[in-house]
Design an enzyme around this catalytic site. Structure first.
Site, PDB file in Angstrom:
ATOM      1  CG  HIS A 154     120.328  78.462 -64.956  1.00  0.00           C
ATOM      2  ND1 HIS A 154     119.778  80.039 -65.699  1.00  0.00           N
ATOM      3  CD2 HIS A 154     121.099  77.503 -66.142  1.00  0.00           C
ATOM      4  CE1 HIS A 154     120.393  79.521 -66.973  1.00  0.00           C
ATOM      5  NE2 HIS A 154     121.268  78.509 -66.673  1.00  0.00           N
ATOM      6  CD  GLU A 155     122.342  74.013 -65.893  1.00  0.00           C
ATOM      7  OE1 GLU A 155     122.003  73.556 -67.069  1.00  0.00           O
ATOM      8  OE2 GLU A 155     123.729  75.083 -66.092  1.00  0.00           O
ATOM      9  CG  HIS A 201     118.949  75.406 -69.838  1.00  0.00           C
ATOM     10  ND1 HIS A 201     118.337  76.439 -70.528  1.00  0.00           N
ATOM     11  CD2 HIS A 201     119.930  75.695 -68.681  1.00  0.00           C
ATOM     12  CE1 HIS A 201     119.468  77.320 -70.337  1.00  0.00           C
ATOM     13  NE2 HIS A 201     120.238  76.985 -69.487  1.00  0.00           N
TER      14      HIS A 201
END
Length: 229
Positions: A101-102, A105
């Site tokens: 998920h990170e 980004h």
């Protein structure tokens, strides 16, 4: 701020806060459950993050360990993915979901994903507005209704920020799940666990939006009534 007989707080804000508490409990529960499920391929969160970044040509983005639990984030200024120790060193399903998920980004940043670009652009204005809005409203009650309106407008920026955050976070999770599946990081059962962790995390952003909107509506109703009085 809580005023005597502030029924707007009870009607609007309290339900939103209860939903936020429930959402946080869902995150903790899902994370705790799937942090105990080891991935069959034995890859840690740090290893997964490094591979995802490299596969997307982001070799210049670092992966670092950071203190705290669920303190994971991507820093666009430093161009670094920071993972908590429980994610960085762990080979659990939850760890790979959070790490991916990170990295999502980081990919958003590199590809100039429009909602992320807009959110980053309004952060300084939002921080300014959140600090100054309440003082302006209070001063405006005694001096000028225009100041009250400006204060409410500044406070509304918080809700705008939370609204823009939703597509940013949802998209990062979608990217993460697609990467974990297509890159064969997880098998089908493990992927479902990662999906549950990220889905639970998404609820916290929905909750944050609901809380900010509830607070804004409360302020409008509360101070609007006082201005008319």
């Amino acid at each position: 701020m809580f005023y005597p007989f502030d029924h707007y707080y009870l009607i609007l804000v309290v339900p939103a806060l209860l939903f936020a508490a429930w959402a946080q409990a869902q995150v903790s529960g899902a994370y705790n459950r799937y942090s105990r499920v080891r991935v069959s391929r034995g890859m840690t969160g740090a290893m997964a993050a490094r591979r995802i970044l490299d596969d997307n040509g982001l070799t210049g983005v670092r992966v670092e360990r950071v203190a705290g639990k669920l303190s994971d984030h991507y820093d666009p200024g430093e161009r670094v993915v920071r993972l908590s120790a429980g994610v960085y060193d762990s080979d659990s399903v939850a760890s790979l979901g959070v790490a991916a998920h990170e990295c999502g980004h980081a990919v958003q940043h590199a590809t100039h994903y429009a909602p992320l670009t807009f959110r980053n652009a309004i952060i300084p204005i939002t921080n300014f507005g959140s600090k100054l809005s309440i003082p302006l409203i209070i001063v405006g009650l005694f001096l000028s209704g225009t100041l009250v309106d400006i204060g409410l407008l500044l406070f509304s920026l918080v809700a705008v920020f939370q609204l823009v955050t939703l597509p940013v976070e949802f998209n990062a999770s979608s990217r993460a799940l697609a990467t974990l599946e297509n890159g064969n990081f997880l098998d089908r059962r493990e992927l479902e666990g990662a999906r549950k962790v990220l889905r639970a995390a998404a609820l916290t952003y929905v909750a944050a939006l609901l809380v900010s909107v509830a607070q804004l509506m409360r302020l409008i109703l509360l101070f609007g009534n006082r201005r008319r009085d």
